[in-house]
Every structure is written in C-alpha cells, then in structure tokens.
Design a protein around this motif. Structure first.
Motif, PDB file in Angstrom:
ATOM      1  N   PHE A   1     -20.652  18.887   8.094  1.00 57.39           N
ATOM      2  CA  PHE A   1     -21.225  18.765   9.426  1.00 57.39           C
ATOM      3  C   PHE A   1     -22.726  18.481   9.374  1.00 57.39           C
ATOM      4  O   PHE A   1     -23.250  17.715  10.184  1.00 57.39           O
ATOM      5  CB  PHE A   1     -20.940  20.017  10.268  1.00 57.39           C
ATOM      6  CG  PHE A   1     -19.532  20.059  10.788  1.00 57.39           C
ATOM      7  CD1 PHE A   1     -19.018  19.003  11.525  1.00 57.39           C
ATOM      8  CD2 PHE A   1     -18.718  21.141  10.534  1.00 57.39           C
ATOM      9  CE1 PHE A   1     -17.723  19.029  12.006  1.00 57.39           C
ATOM     10  CE2 PHE A   1     -17.425  21.182  11.002  1.00 57.39           C
ATOM     11  CZ  PHE A   1     -16.919  20.121  11.745  1.00 57.39           C
ATOM     12  N   ILE A   2     -23.426  19.066   8.442  1.00 65.47           N
ATOM     13  CA  ILE A   2     -24.858  18.791   8.296  1.00 65.47           C
ATOM     14  C   ILE A   2     -25.070  17.333   7.913  1.00 65.47           C
ATOM     15  O   ILE A   2     -25.960  16.651   8.455  1.00 65.47           O
ATOM     16  CB  ILE A   2     -25.492  19.761   7.280  1.00 65.47           C
ATOM     17  CG1 ILE A   2     -25.564  21.156   7.884  1.00 65.47           C
ATOM     18  CG2 ILE A   2     -26.888  19.289   6.864  1.00 65.47           C
ATOM     19  CD1 ILE A   2     -25.980  22.237   6.915  1.00 65.47           C
ATOM     20  N   LEU A   3     -24.266  16.814   6.992  1.00 70.07           N
ATOM     21  CA  LEU A   3     -24.375  15.399   6.623  1.00 70.07           C
ATOM     22  C   LEU A   3     -24.039  14.488   7.800  1.00 70.07           C
ATOM     23  O   LEU A   3     -24.694  13.468   8.018  1.00 70.07           O
ATOM     24  CB  LEU A   3     -23.458  15.085   5.436  1.00 70.07           C
ATOM     25  CG  LEU A   3     -23.902  15.605   4.082  1.00 70.07           C
ATOM     26  CD1 LEU A   3     -22.819  15.364   3.045  1.00 70.07           C
ATOM     27  CD2 LEU A   3     -25.199  14.946   3.654  1.00 70.07           C
ATOM     28  N   LEU A   4     -23.024  14.835   8.554  1.00 72.19           N
ATOM     29  CA  LEU A   4     -22.657  14.053   9.726  1.00 72.19           C
ATOM     30  C   LEU A   4     -23.798  14.009  10.733  1.00 72.19           C
ATOM     31  O   LEU A   4     -24.155  12.943  11.249  1.00 72.19           O
ATOM     32  CB  LEU A   4     -21.396  14.633  10.367  1.00 72.19           C
ATOM     33  CG  LEU A   4     -20.889  13.920  11.619  1.00 72.19           C
ATOM     34  CD1 LEU A   4     -20.413  12.537  11.260  1.00 72.19           C
ATOM     35  CD2 LEU A   4     -19.790  14.732  12.265  1.00 72.19           C
ATOM     36  N   ILE A   5     -24.406  15.132  11.002  1.00 71.28           N
ATOM     37  CA  ILE A   5     -25.543  15.183  11.936  1.00 71.28           C
ATOM     38  C   ILE A   5     -26.710  14.373  11.388  1.00 71.28           C
ATOM     39  O   ILE A   5     -27.370  13.627  12.121  1.00 71.28           O
ATOM     40  CB  ILE A   5     -25.944  16.648  12.204  1.00 71.28           C
ATOM     41  CG1 ILE A   5     -24.856  17.344  13.005  1.00 71.28           C
ATOM     42  CG2 ILE A   5     -27.291  16.724  12.924  1.00 71.28           C
ATOM     43  CD1 ILE A   5     -25.013  18.839  13.115  1.00 71.28           C
ATOM     44  N   PHE A   6     -26.964  14.455  10.078  1.00 71.46           N
ATOM     45  CA  PHE A   6     -28.046  13.684   9.464  1.00 71.46           C
ATOM     46  C   PHE A   6     -27.834  12.190   9.648  1.00 71.46           C
ATOM     47  O   PHE A   6     -28.733  11.453  10.032  1.00 71.46           O
ATOM     48  CB  PHE A   6     -28.162  14.033   7.983  1.00 71.46           C
ATOM     49  CG  PHE A   6     -29.136  13.179   7.237  1.00 71.46           C
ATOM     50  CD1 PHE A   6     -30.498  13.385   7.363  1.00 71.46           C
ATOM     51  CD2 PHE A   6     -28.690  12.143   6.421  1.00 71.46           C
ATOM     52  CE1 PHE A   6     -31.401  12.576   6.685  1.00 71.46           C
ATOM     53  CE2 PHE A   6     -29.575  11.347   5.743  1.00 71.46           C
ATOM     54  CZ  PHE A   6     -30.937  11.561   5.871  1.00 71.46           C
ATOM     55  N   PHE A   7     -26.622  11.706   9.373  1.00 75.58           N
ATOM     56  CA  PHE A   7     -26.355  10.274   9.502  1.00 75.58           C
ATOM     57  C   PHE A   7     -26.397   9.808  10.954  1.00 75.58           C
ATOM     58  O   PHE A   7     -26.817   8.697  11.242  1.00 75.58           O
ATOM     59  CB  PHE A   7     -25.019   9.912   8.857  1.00 75.58           C
ATOM     60  CG  PHE A   7     -25.070   9.940   7.354  1.00 75.58           C
ATOM     61  CD1 PHE A   7     -26.013   9.192   6.662  1.00 75.58           C
ATOM     62  CD2 PHE A   7     -24.193  10.715   6.636  1.00 75.58           C
ATOM     63  CE1 PHE A   7     -26.075   9.224   5.278  1.00 75.58           C
ATOM     64  CE2 PHE A   7     -24.233  10.750   5.246  1.00 75.58           C
ATOM     65  CZ  PHE A   7     -25.178   9.998   4.571  1.00 75.58           C
TER      66      PHE A   7
ATOM     67  N   MET B   1     -18.059  24.275   2.582  1.00 76.61           N
ATOM     68  CA  MET B   1     -17.889  22.823   2.469  1.00 76.61           C
ATOM     69  C   MET B   1     -17.922  22.177   3.848  1.00 76.61           C
ATOM     70  O   MET B   1     -18.524  21.116   4.043  1.00 76.61           O
ATOM     71  CB  MET B   1     -16.571  22.487   1.777  1.00 76.61           C
ATOM     72  CG  MET B   1     -16.437  21.007   1.490  1.00 76.61           C
ATOM     73  SD  MET B   1     -14.936  20.576   0.654  1.00 76.61           S
ATOM     74  CE  MET B   1     -13.777  20.659   1.984  1.00 76.61           C
ATOM     75  N   LEU B   2     -17.314  22.790   4.832  1.00 73.87           N
ATOM     76  CA  LEU B   2     -17.341  22.248   6.184  1.00 73.87           C
ATOM     77  C   LEU B   2     -18.754  22.264   6.751  1.00 73.87           C
ATOM     78  O   LEU B   2     -19.148  21.346   7.469  1.00 73.87           O
ATOM     79  CB  LEU B   2     -16.386  23.021   7.087  1.00 73.87           C
ATOM     80  CG  LEU B   2     -14.898  22.808   6.802  1.00 73.87           C
ATOM     81  CD1 LEU B   2     -14.061  23.723   7.655  1.00 73.87           C
ATOM     82  CD2 LEU B   2     -14.519  21.362   7.031  1.00 73.87           C
ATOM     83  N   ASP B   3     -19.526  23.285   6.440  1.00 73.77           N
ATOM     84  CA  ASP B   3     -20.919  23.336   6.886  1.00 73.77           C
ATOM     85  C   ASP B   3     -21.706  22.147   6.318  1.00 73.77           C
ATOM     86  O   ASP B   3     -22.472  21.497   7.037  1.00 73.77           O
ATOM     87  CB  ASP B   3     -21.576  24.650   6.455  1.00 73.77           C
ATOM     88  CG  ASP B   3     -21.054  25.846   7.243  1.00 73.77           C
ATOM     89  OD1 ASP B   3     -20.445  25.619   8.306  1.00 73.77           O
ATOM     90  OD2 ASP B   3     -21.264  26.979   6.784  1.00 73.77           O
ATOM     91  N   VAL B   4     -21.512  21.866   5.043  1.00 72.62           N
ATOM     92  CA  VAL B   4     -22.216  20.741   4.413  1.00 72.62           C
ATOM     93  C   VAL B   4     -21.781  19.434   5.039  1.00 72.62           C
ATOM     94  O   VAL B   4     -22.603  18.549   5.320  1.00 72.62           O
ATOM     95  CB  VAL B   4     -21.967  20.753   2.884  1.00 72.62           C
ATOM     96  CG1 VAL B   4     -22.482  19.477   2.247  1.00 72.62           C
ATOM     97  CG2 VAL B   4     -22.626  21.964   2.256  1.00 72.62           C
TER      98      VAL B   4
END
Length: 131
Positions: free
Chosen positions: A26-32, A21-24
């Motif tokens: 962080f990936i969303l944070l980087i995307f935004f 869940m933390l990986d997802v």
C-alpha cells in the motif's frame, strides 16, 4: 539407560503474517500514485489532417548537433570539417541509407545546414528535427 528418541512434530497451527507485506504494498501504491504525471488535455480534440503521401521513416544514420556546434556520430563528438569521411563510410555500409539530423534548440544553423549539405552531396535522404 533408557534411550529417548526425538520426534519432531510439525506445528499445524503456524500461519504467515501478511500484514507487513500488505503495508509495504500500500505504501508503494500511494508513492506511485502521488509521483505519477497526469496528462492535461486541452479540452478540445482538434481534427488532424491525414497525409496521403506519408511514408514510413526508418533512419539508418543518426547524427546530432549540440549547442557547441559539435556533430555527434556514434556517441563521439566531431567538428563539421571532420565528418565527411565518417559519413562516407556509413553510406558505403548501407547504400540506400536514410538519415536524421537531431539539432539542439541552440545549435548553430550553419552547422546543421552544413551537415545536411554533406548528406545531399553523398546522396543520402535526410530529415531534420529539434529536441
């Protein structure tokens, strides 16, 4: 025969793995962060004049003119010759109506002026803006 009773013993050692869940997250944070638009400031903030006669503008009638000289009222296109009864009925619904005309950048000036003249004939105060 001996009866065996089944007893369920809860395992107190189970934990929820939060790593995926933390990986997802962080990936969303980087995307935004990557896809966000940053506002570029000119470097100097100009001093803007204050208007003493500024009034709040709440238009009740919205009319748009596109580049094909179609007049859009309530998401329906009309020709300039067809809009007088529609504008009259809108004005009759709200006698003290204010209107705004949104004109496309490539709109025919004659069509925009024709709509504004119709509003003036009906006694409706208008403002014109471009997209």
């Amino acid at each position: 025969m001996a009866r065996r009773s089944r007893t369920v013993v809860a395992d107190e050692g189970t934990e929820l793995n939060m790593t995926p869940m933390l990986d997802v997250v962080f990936i969303l944070l980087i995307f935004f962060i990557v896809t966000s638009v940053f506002v570029k400031t000119p470097g100097l903030e100009p001093i803007k004049p204050e208007a003493l006669t500024d009034q709040a503008w709440n238009p009740t009638i919205l009319v748009a003119v596109d580049s094909s000289s179609n007049v859009w009222i309530d998401k329906k296109p009309y020709k300039l010759e067809e809009i007088r009864p529609i504008l009259t009925s809108l004005r009759d619904e709200t006698p003290k109506a204010n209107a705004i005309i949104q004109a496309d950048r490539n709109a025919d000036v004659g069509t925009v002026m024709g709509v504004q003249e119709l509003f003036q004939d009906l006694g409706v105060i208008t403002r014109v803006g471009t997209e």
